[in-house]
Design an enzyme around this catalytic site. Structure first.
Site, short mmCIF file in Angstrom:
data_model
loop_
_atom_site.label_atom_id
_atom_site.label_comp_id
_atom_site.label_asym_id
_atom_site.label_seq_id
_atom_site.Cartn_x
_atom_site.Cartn_y
_atom_site.Cartn_z
CG PHE A 168 -1.30 -10.08 4.00
CD1 PHE A 168 -1.01 -10.64 5.26
CD2 PHE A 168 -2.04 -10.74 2.91
CE1 PHE A 168 -1.82 -11.81 5.50
CE2 PHE A 168 -2.62 -12.01 3.27
CZ PHE A 168 -2.71 -12.45 4.45
CB CYS A 169 -0.24 -3.31 4.08
SG CYS A 169 -0.86 -2.69 5.21
CG ASN A 170 0.43 -6.90 -2.06
OD1 ASN A 170 -0.20 -6.32 -3.05
ND2 ASN A 170 1.65 -7.30 -2.07
CB THR B 258 -1.00 0.02 1.27
OG1 THR B 258 -1.56 -1.23 1.29
CG2 THR B 258 -1.86 1.06 1.29
#
Ligand SMILES: *Cc1c(COP(=O)(O)O)cnc(C)c1O
EC number: 2.8.1.9
Length: 711
Positions: free
Chosen positions: A454-456, A183
């Protein structure tokens, strides 16, 4: 998890098994579990250190690894910590040496010129040098700019890159990023878009397929600066992207550089890679490399760095200037001359010098314990590969796989794969088990994993097959990043990630695999021997070959049931997920309400509806002395408390074995009429004011029952 519990809990400790049955209905009795497990010889044999050693020969760092772990990581005894990609663990010697250093030396502000200041300055410079040395480069080639973390380093590049908006005669800069980015990389878009610069997401497939044979070379006429960002290792799947992309982009051989004239710079997000792998900047001359130190050493936090290639540093433009960054400036006039030294120029204000000194001890401890990064890579890859092999071969009694793995390759080599495993568990009908359920069960077993996206988001969408439209619909259904709404219409909104660190042990793998078998496999446990055999040979076959196979799901099909164990009667009724897809009518017979967040359920057959939904459903929470809400994640045994709403007497009754029943009034007169002091707590990301006049001291001096006014 049970470390700092009140004596009140002591008496209910033995009931944890009860709570398993209450919280997660699909579980069977412990007796049945051990019976079917003991017959599953295949799996038990696979789950031994001997088998592991046959599969991978690099374990530990010479000497007695077990002793080192016991001495350096005493605090993780009984804990299976498998979330190193989020934060790894510091060894005790690191903090001990650091404390000693701090208590013996006087460190002044590095910008003064006193002896204490010089000591700080010199130590910080030494750390800079060590960072460069660690990545096999020198101060002649690269500079270290300390930041508060990888994210801050990314923001620094976004803010100071000389973005050129398009004009009538020129196309302007391009900000390109691999879709499998964190992110914090994608977020750079916020800055470029506001400057009219095009943001171009690039999928891994595009990067692989659209190449030019001839290097395009630098264009002497067009000097428009472009930036391409990609992760050296995906924080989602652990896939390592080729470091050769750096030169490929710089020379405009690869897409997207080959499609746009100008000068191409590469930002290599190494935050995930460097925790378990080496990075050689001699062979991979990326222009900007952001990292966070807690991912390498576990300590210090709040400190990262941007490594900048000195040749590229000159293009970065400073806008804001803080203390220490100017060669000269005038207060009364717009006159500012930036510092000549690259680190000085970009480190606004005073760097976190005591934390930087901590990095010194981080390196000391890391090298002392492991020798070097190559050893760490071999050790952690072996553990991850072994876990991958077993988890992806593991099947339910009916032969269906237990896990859907989200990986591109098959863990053939540590060159293409890091020590990360990403997956969702599936039941014996092939339906996904939501990650939140897995997470909660893991917590009960003191197994620490990460779940969600997972911030992805890019990787999450690609692996789970979630379209942009679905992402928007999920948000409408109430799902936000980081929550526990794990399934929307039966489709997963995220997954489970297991990641290893240099101090991970074989026992961690074993505990994790046994946990999956105990909680989520319909017995008898079976193993897809064909698949396992294929995985065993995959590593050998791939040695020396450079191809990266790209099938997404590597174990999607139904696997072969092992003859020997298949005769055993399979237990039915586990994780039923009947969908009403045939339009049949269902009758609702009972409802469970949860009067207190994270505590047990209260079953009702009919129930009044209040202005905010089912009456008294989730009306209370338990908070600690700091007013922070306790949840089952942190206190699994909260679920042993069985609340009962007694409407006739207007009372909430709390029962748990080993304690007297507590009675709390459902309605409080004062609550409605006095302006009582309200404190704030965060519940699932929402601020909830609660009324302190309603504090009911119940079972300890620090924890209290509080009437929650969120609803
Ligand atoms: C962790 C991580 C980041 C963000 O790092 P912070 O320490 O949260 O700033 C960025 N990229 C990758 C690949 C990461 O793993």
């Amino acid at each position: 998890m049970c470390l700092h519990l009140d004596p009140w809990w002591g008496s209910v400790c033995v009931c944890v098994c009860v709570c398993v049955c209450v919280c997660v209905k699909p579980l069977r009795s412990v007796a049945a579990l051990s019976l079917s497990l003991s017959r599953s010889m295949d799996f038990l044999k696979l789950c031994t250190f001997e088998t592991f050693q046959q599969l991978w020969s690099h374990y530990g760092y010479g000497g007695n690894f077990r002793d080192v772990i016991e001495q350096e990581f005493t605090r993780i005894k009984g804990i299976t910590y498998l979330d190193h990609a989020a934060a790894t663990l510091y060894p005790e010697s690191l903090v001990r040496d650091y404390c000693q250093d701090m208590s013996r030396n006087v460190y002044g502000n590095p910008h003064s010129h006193s002896p204490s200041s010089r000591l700080t300055h010199d130590t910080v410079e030494r750390v800079r040098y060590r960072v460069l040395q660690h990545f096999n480069t020198t101060p002649e080639e690269y500079s270290v700019i300390f930041t508060s973390g990888c994210t801050a380093a990314l923001k620094l590049v976004a803010e100071s890159f000389p973005w050129r908006p398009p004009t009538e005669s020129e196309a302007g800069s391009h900000f390109c990023y691999l879709t499998d980015s964190h992110t914090s990389v994608v977020g750079m878009r916020g800055l470029t878009c506001s400057r009219g610069v095009a943001a171009v997401p690039v999928s891994p497939q595009e990067l692989d397929n659209r190449t030019e044979d001839e290097a395009q070379g630098e264009d002497v006429i067009c000097q428009t600066p472009h930036l391409f960002c990609y992760p050296a290792q995906s924080n989602f799947s652990g896939k390592k992207y080729p470091l050769s992309h750096v030169k490929g982009i710089q020379a405009r051989r690869l897409y997207p550089a080959c499609a746009h004239k100008g000068r191409w710079f590469v930002l290599l997000d190494a935050a995930a890679l460097v925790s378990c792998s080496s990075l050689n900047l001699q062979t991979c001359p990326a222009d900007f490399i952001p990292i966070s130190f807690y991912k390498m050493f576990g300590f210090p936090t709040g400190l990262g760095a941007l490594l900048v290639r000195n040749d590229a540093a000159g293009i970065l433009k400073k806008t804001y200037f803080g203390g220490g960054t100017a060669a000269a400036y005038l207060s009364g006039e717009d006159y500012y001359v930036q510092a000549a030294n690259i680190s000085d120029r970009f480190e606004d204000g005073t760097v976190s010098f005591l934390d930087i000194i901590g990095v010194n001890h981080g390196f000391d401890a890391l090298y002392r314990i492991t020798g070097n990064m190559h050893n760490i890579q071999q050790h952690t890859f072996g553990l991850a590969r072994y876990t991958y092999m077993l988890l992806s071969s593991l099947c339910h009694g009916n032969g269906r796989p237990v896990a859907q793995m989200y990986t591109e390759g098959q863990f053939e080599s540590p060159v293409t794969q890091g020590a990360i495993l990403n997956f969702n568990l599936t039941d014996s009908k092939g339906q996904i088990i939501g990650y939140a359920q897995v997470d909660r069960m893991a917590s009960l077993y003191n197994i620490h994993v990460r779940t969600g996206c997972f911030c992805n988001t890019g990787a999450c969408q690609s692996f789970l097959g979630i379209t942009n439209e679905q992402m928007r619909r999920n948000l409408q259904a109430g799902h936000v990043c980081g929550d526990s709404l794990d399934l929307v219409d039966g489709q997963p909104t995220g997954s489970v990630r297991v990641s290893f660190g240099y101090m991970s042990t074989f026992e961690d793998c074993q505990k994790f695999l046994s946990f999956v078998v105990e909680c989520f496999v319909e017995k008898p446990v079976t193993v897809d021997q064909v698949r396992l055999q294929k995985l065993k040979t995959a590593t050998a076959a791939s040695r020396g070959s450079d191809n990266h196979p790209s099938p997404k799901m590597t174990n999607g099909g139904i696997c072969k049931v092992d003859e020997e164990t298949a005769t055993e009667a399979s237990l039915k009724g586990f994780a039923h997920r009947d969908s009403n897809s045939h339009g049949e009518a269902y009758t609702l017979t009972n409802i469970y309400i949860y009067p207190i967040k994270s505590c047990g359920a209260y079953e009702v057959h009919d129930w009044p509806v209040g202005p905010l939904g089912l009456l008294y459903d989730r009306g209370w929470m338990v908070v600690n002395g700091n007013g922070v809400c306790l949840s089952q994640k942190r206190e699994p045994r909260l679920c042993l408390i069985r609340p009962q709403v007694h409407l006739p007497s207007d009372k909430l009754l709390l029962r748990a074995s080993g304690m007297d029943t507590i009675s709390v009034p459902l309605q409080s007169k004062t609550q409605l009429h006095t302006s009582s002091q309200v404190c704030q707590s965060r519940v699932c990301g929402d601020r909830s004011p609660h009324d302190e006049s309603q504090v009911k001291k119940s079972y300890s001096s620090t924890d209290s029952w509080i009437r929650c006014r969120t609803k």
